[in-house]
Write an enzyme that holds these catalytic residues in place. Sequence first.
Site, PDB file in Angstrom:
ATOM      1  N   SER A 266       0.828  -1.195   0.000  1.00 13.03           N
ATOM      2  CA  SER A 266       0.000   0.000   0.000  1.00 13.03           C
ATOM      3  C   SER A 266       0.866   1.250   0.000  1.00 13.03           C
ATOM      4  O   SER A 266       1.988   1.248   0.545  1.00 13.03           O
ATOM      5  CB  SER A 266      -0.845  -0.033   1.277  1.00 13.03           C
TER       6      SER A 266
ATOM      7  N   TYR B 124      -1.906  -0.979  11.010  1.00  9.36           N
ATOM      8  CA  TYR B 124      -2.157  -1.526   9.674  1.00  9.36           C
ATOM      9  C   TYR B 124      -0.970  -1.230   8.751  1.00  9.36           C
ATOM     10  O   TYR B 124      -0.409  -2.132   8.117  1.00  9.36           O
ATOM     11  CB  TYR B 124      -3.446  -0.926   9.073  1.00  9.36           C
TER      12      TYR B 124
ATOM     13  N   LYS C 167       1.984  -3.790   6.966  1.00 10.55           N
ATOM     14  CA  LYS C 167       2.391  -3.851   5.546  1.00 10.55           C
ATOM     15  C   LYS C 167       3.906  -3.649   5.422  1.00 10.55           C
ATOM     16  O   LYS C 167       4.569  -4.330   4.652  1.00 10.55           O
ATOM     17  CB  LYS C 167       1.658  -2.764   4.734  1.00 10.55           C
TER      18      LYS C 167
HETATM   19  P1  NAD Z   1     -11.024  -7.069   1.285  1.00  7.22           P
HETATM   20  O1  NAD Z   1     -11.211  -7.068   2.743  1.00  7.22           O
HETATM   21  O2  NAD Z   1     -12.186  -6.761   0.412  1.00  7.22           O
HETATM   22  O3  NAD Z   1     -10.426  -8.474   0.814  1.00  7.22           O
HETATM   23  C1  NAD Z   1      -9.547  -9.229   1.618  1.00  7.22           C
HETATM   24  C2  NAD Z   1     -10.034 -10.671   1.609  1.00  7.22           C
HETATM   25  O4  NAD Z   1      -9.134 -11.435   2.413  1.00  7.22           O
HETATM   26  C3  NAD Z   1     -11.422 -10.854   2.180  1.00  7.22           C
HETATM   27  O5  NAD Z   1     -12.214 -11.611   1.294  1.00  7.22           O
HETATM   28  C4  NAD Z   1     -11.186 -11.591   3.508  1.00  7.22           C
HETATM   29  O6  NAD Z   1     -12.249 -12.465   3.815  1.00  7.22           O
HETATM   30  C5  NAD Z   1      -9.886 -12.332   3.213  1.00  7.22           C
HETATM   31  N1  NAD Z   1      -9.079 -12.642   4.394  1.00  7.22           N
HETATM   32  C6  NAD Z   1      -8.739 -11.824   5.426  1.00  7.22           C
HETATM   33  N2  NAD Z   1      -7.982 -12.468   6.315  1.00  7.22           N
HETATM   34  C7  NAD Z   1      -7.813 -13.733   5.836  1.00  7.22           C
HETATM   35  C8  NAD Z   1      -7.143 -14.869   6.307  1.00  7.22           C
HETATM   36  N3  NAD Z   1      -6.470 -14.862   7.463  1.00  7.22           N
HETATM   37  N4  NAD Z   1      -7.189 -16.016   5.575  1.00  7.22           N
HETATM   38  C9  NAD Z   1      -7.864 -16.048   4.406  1.00  7.22           C
HETATM   39  N5  NAD Z   1      -8.542 -14.995   3.915  1.00  7.22           N
HETATM   40  C10 NAD Z   1      -8.509 -13.847   4.621  1.00  7.22           C
HETATM   41  O7  NAD Z   1      -9.811  -6.066   0.961  1.00  7.22           O
HETATM   42  P2  NAD Z   1      -9.323  -5.458  -0.426  1.00  7.22           P
HETATM   43  O8  NAD Z   1      -9.706  -4.030  -0.470  1.00  7.22           O
HETATM   44  O9  NAD Z   1      -9.691  -6.360  -1.543  1.00  7.22           O
HETATM   45  O10 NAD Z   1      -7.747  -5.483  -0.174  1.00  7.22           O
HETATM   46  C11 NAD Z   1      -6.955  -6.586  -0.595  1.00  7.22           C
HETATM   47  C12 NAD Z   1      -5.533  -6.359  -0.124  1.00  7.22           C
HETATM   48  O11 NAD Z   1      -5.050  -5.124  -0.640  1.00  7.22           O
HETATM   49  C13 NAD Z   1      -5.374  -6.274   1.410  1.00  7.22           C
HETATM   50  O12 NAD Z   1      -4.178  -6.920   1.773  1.00  7.22           O
HETATM   51  C14 NAD Z   1      -5.271  -4.778   1.656  1.00  7.22           C
HETATM   52  O13 NAD Z   1      -4.550  -4.503   2.822  1.00  7.22           O
HETATM   53  C15 NAD Z   1      -4.542  -4.303   0.414  1.00  7.22           C
HETATM   54  N6  NAD Z   1      -4.788  -2.890   0.106  1.00  7.22           N
HETATM   55  C16 NAD Z   1      -6.080  -2.441  -0.015  1.00  7.22           C
HETATM   56  C17 NAD Z   1      -6.323  -1.095  -0.264  1.00  7.22           C
HETATM   57  C18 NAD Z   1      -7.736  -0.572  -0.352  1.00  7.22           C
HETATM   58  O14 NAD Z   1      -7.918   0.637  -0.202  1.00  7.22           O
HETATM   59  N7  NAD Z   1      -8.737  -1.396  -0.616  1.00  7.22           N
HETATM   60  C19 NAD Z   1      -5.243  -0.186  -0.431  1.00  7.22           C
HETATM   61  C20 NAD Z   1      -3.941  -0.696  -0.347  1.00  7.22           C
HETATM   62  C21 NAD Z   1      -3.730  -2.050  -0.077  1.00  7.22           C
HETATM   63  N1  UFG Z   2     -12.342  11.261   3.588  1.00  7.38           N
HETATM   64  C1  UFG Z   2     -13.343  12.122   3.982  1.00  7.38           C
HETATM   65  N2  UFG Z   2     -14.476  11.590   4.527  1.00  7.38           N
HETATM   66  C2  UFG Z   2     -14.666  10.240   4.677  1.00  7.38           C
HETATM   67  C3  UFG Z   2     -13.632   9.362   4.254  1.00  7.38           C
HETATM   68  C4  UFG Z   2     -12.469   9.912   3.724  1.00  7.38           C
HETATM   69  O1  UFG Z   2     -13.209  13.336   3.864  1.00  7.38           O
HETATM   70  O2  UFG Z   2     -15.719   9.828   5.190  1.00  7.38           O
HETATM   71  C5  UFG Z   2     -11.129  11.830   2.956  1.00  7.38           C
HETATM   72  C6  UFG Z   2      -9.860  11.532   3.724  1.00  7.38           C
HETATM   73  O3  UFG Z   2      -9.634  12.502   4.708  1.00  7.38           O
HETATM   74  C7  UFG Z   2      -8.811  11.532   2.593  1.00  7.38           C
HETATM   75  C8  UFG Z   2      -9.583  11.001   1.396  1.00  7.38           C
HETATM   76  O4  UFG Z   2     -10.965  11.222   1.698  1.00  7.38           O
HETATM   77  O5  UFG Z   2      -8.420  12.850   2.314  1.00  7.38           O
HETATM   78  C9  UFG Z   2      -9.356   9.515   1.130  1.00  7.38           C
HETATM   79  O6  UFG Z   2      -9.604   8.796   2.324  1.00  7.38           O
HETATM   80  P1  UFG Z   2      -9.744   7.204   2.339  1.00  7.38           P
HETATM   81  O7  UFG Z   2     -10.074   6.794   3.725  1.00  7.38           O
HETATM   82  O8  UFG Z   2     -10.648   6.748   1.251  1.00  7.38           O
HETATM   83  O9  UFG Z   2      -8.279   6.711   1.914  1.00  7.38           O
HETATM   84  P2  UFG Z   2      -6.871   6.964   2.595  1.00  7.38           P
HETATM   85  O10 UFG Z   2      -6.034   7.688   1.588  1.00  7.38           O
HETATM   86  O11 UFG Z   2      -6.995   7.567   3.929  1.00  7.38           O
HETATM   87  O12 UFG Z   2      -6.344   5.468   2.784  1.00  7.38           O
HETATM   88  C10 UFG Z   2      -6.535   4.457   1.803  1.00  7.38           C
HETATM   89  C11 UFG Z   2      -6.713   3.111   2.504  1.00  7.38           C
HETATM   90  C12 UFG Z   2      -5.443   2.727   3.190  1.00  7.38           C
HETATM   91  C13 UFG Z   2      -4.329   2.744   2.215  1.00  7.38           C
HETATM   92  C14 UFG Z   2      -4.219   4.091   1.543  1.00  7.38           C
HETATM   93  C15 UFG Z   2      -3.152   4.090   0.484  1.00  7.38           C
HETATM   94  O13 UFG Z   2      -7.763   3.169   3.441  1.00  7.38           O
HETATM   95  O14 UFG Z   2      -5.570   1.445   3.698  1.00  7.38           O
HETATM   96  O15 UFG Z   2      -5.464   4.422   0.922  1.00  7.38           O
HETATM   97  O16 UFG Z   2      -3.366   3.043  -0.402  1.00  7.38           O
HETATM   98  F1  UFG Z   2      -3.179   2.465   2.853  1.00  7.38           F
END
Ligand code: NAD
Ligand code: UFG
Length: 338
Positions: free
Chosen positions: A124, A148, A152
């Site tokens: 991330s 979190y 990572k």
């Molecule tokens: P998500 O929660 O939708 O998907 C994660 C999946 O992993 C879920 O289906 C959950 O049931 C499964 N899971 C969790 N723990 C597990 C375990 N111990 N064993 C088996 N399955 C398990 O999340 P996502 O948004 O699809 O994110 C996927 C990956 O990308 C995550 O590692 C997350 O940290 C990373 N990531 C997400 C974002 C974002 O904003 N969505 C940003 C950066 C990185």
């Molecule tokens: N925001 C609002 N109101 C809300 C939610 C978010 O104003 O209800 C704003 C935040 O302050 C930020 C922007 O919208 O300025 C984006 O916020 P998000 O929570 O959607 O995303 P972040 O950038 O804070 O974080 C996300 C994921 C993290 C990841 C990161 C970088 O939640 O897990 O992107 O990939 F690490």
Amino acid sequence: MFVLVTGGMGYIGSHTCIQMIESGMTPIIFDNLYNSKPTVLDRIEKVSGVRPIFIEGDIRDKQALAQVFAQYDIQSVIHFAGLKAVGESVEKPLEYYDNNVHGTLVLVDAMRDAGVKSMVFSSSATVYGDPASVPILEDFPTSATNPYGRSKLIVEECLTDFQKANPDWSITLLRYFNPVGSHPSGELGEDPQGIPNNLMPFVAQVAVGRREFLSVFGGDYPTKDGTGVRDYIHVMDLADGHLAALNHVGSKQGLHIYNLGTGKGNSVLEMVVAFEKASGQKVAYKIVDRRPGDIAECWANPAKAEQELKWKASRSLEQMTEDTWRWQSNNPLGYPQS
Ligand code: NAD
Ligand code: UFG
């Protein structure tokens, strides 16, 4: 090619599975359904015409993983499984380190036993902490401000050390910026449980009438309009980035690190306006205090991925908001339970 997809029932994993199927790969989904629903399989089948192999299991269960590796001739692993809520990680750090760090170590150990030496890991942009400047390059300093993000970062460091000790492995760290959007069919999308933490699902729920207004966290940042700026990337582009990683470096020994972003930053208010246009709905908002831990702005320099993976995000902000709206309006309460 068989590819084990941990967390393949989740938001990014499910979209990636569809793109894998379209390109002739065979995803094998391994997920404990902690944050996803069985219906996702039906939707993947509906959209792609193929029902992927699904094993319900936990990545911390080495025996279950060993069974999967024994049963299928797996070439690579895409490792999405993990917990991802920043706020929750502050309340439950042990659970986050156990799932994200310990879980990854068990998975790598099972891969080693099975002789599978190729992994793509979901990292991330959070590992850049509060960057000194934008756009962000892969060699910028890393840091963590919450459990979190630290989970990572720790996993990145463990995988880096492991790859150094095992130079015949291919390990790819993909640092995602802000994934949004959904499959253009409207069948798959982001389905957060409870109150959404992230901006786009919250905005979508306001537009569909599930929430009254959006709280905009801070209107006094040193940005174009005072609200936070992020690099929003369409989840389908992100999915394609995983295929590009498998194809271009998945069998190339070494540690490979890439930013997956668009290289553009949009403010919260720009996202609200874009969403109103796509949905035809008003999105009420109130500017409130900053959210602790948030940074002012963050966007990628994605040139390395373009050059080495031959991948570039191509979907527009309009597509991100229109696809999100199609998913949200077709599925106002998210996926059905079963
Ligand atoms: P998500 O929660 O939708 O998907 C994660 C999946 O992993 C879920 O289906 C959950 O049931 C499964 N899971 C969790 N723990 C597990 C375990 N111990 N064993 C088996 N399955 C398990 O999340 P996502 O948004 O699809 O994110 C996927 C990956 O990308 C995550 O590692 C997350 O940290 C990373 N990531 C997400 C974002 C974002 O904003 N969505 C940003 C950066 C990185
Ligand atoms: N925001 C609002 N109101 C809300 C939610 C978010 O104003 O209800 C704003 C935040 O302050 C930020 C922007 O919208 O300025 C984006 O916020 P998000 O929570 O959607 O995303 P972040 O950038 O804070 O974080 C996300 C994921 C993290 C990841 C990161 C970088 O939640 O897990 O992107 O990939 F690490």
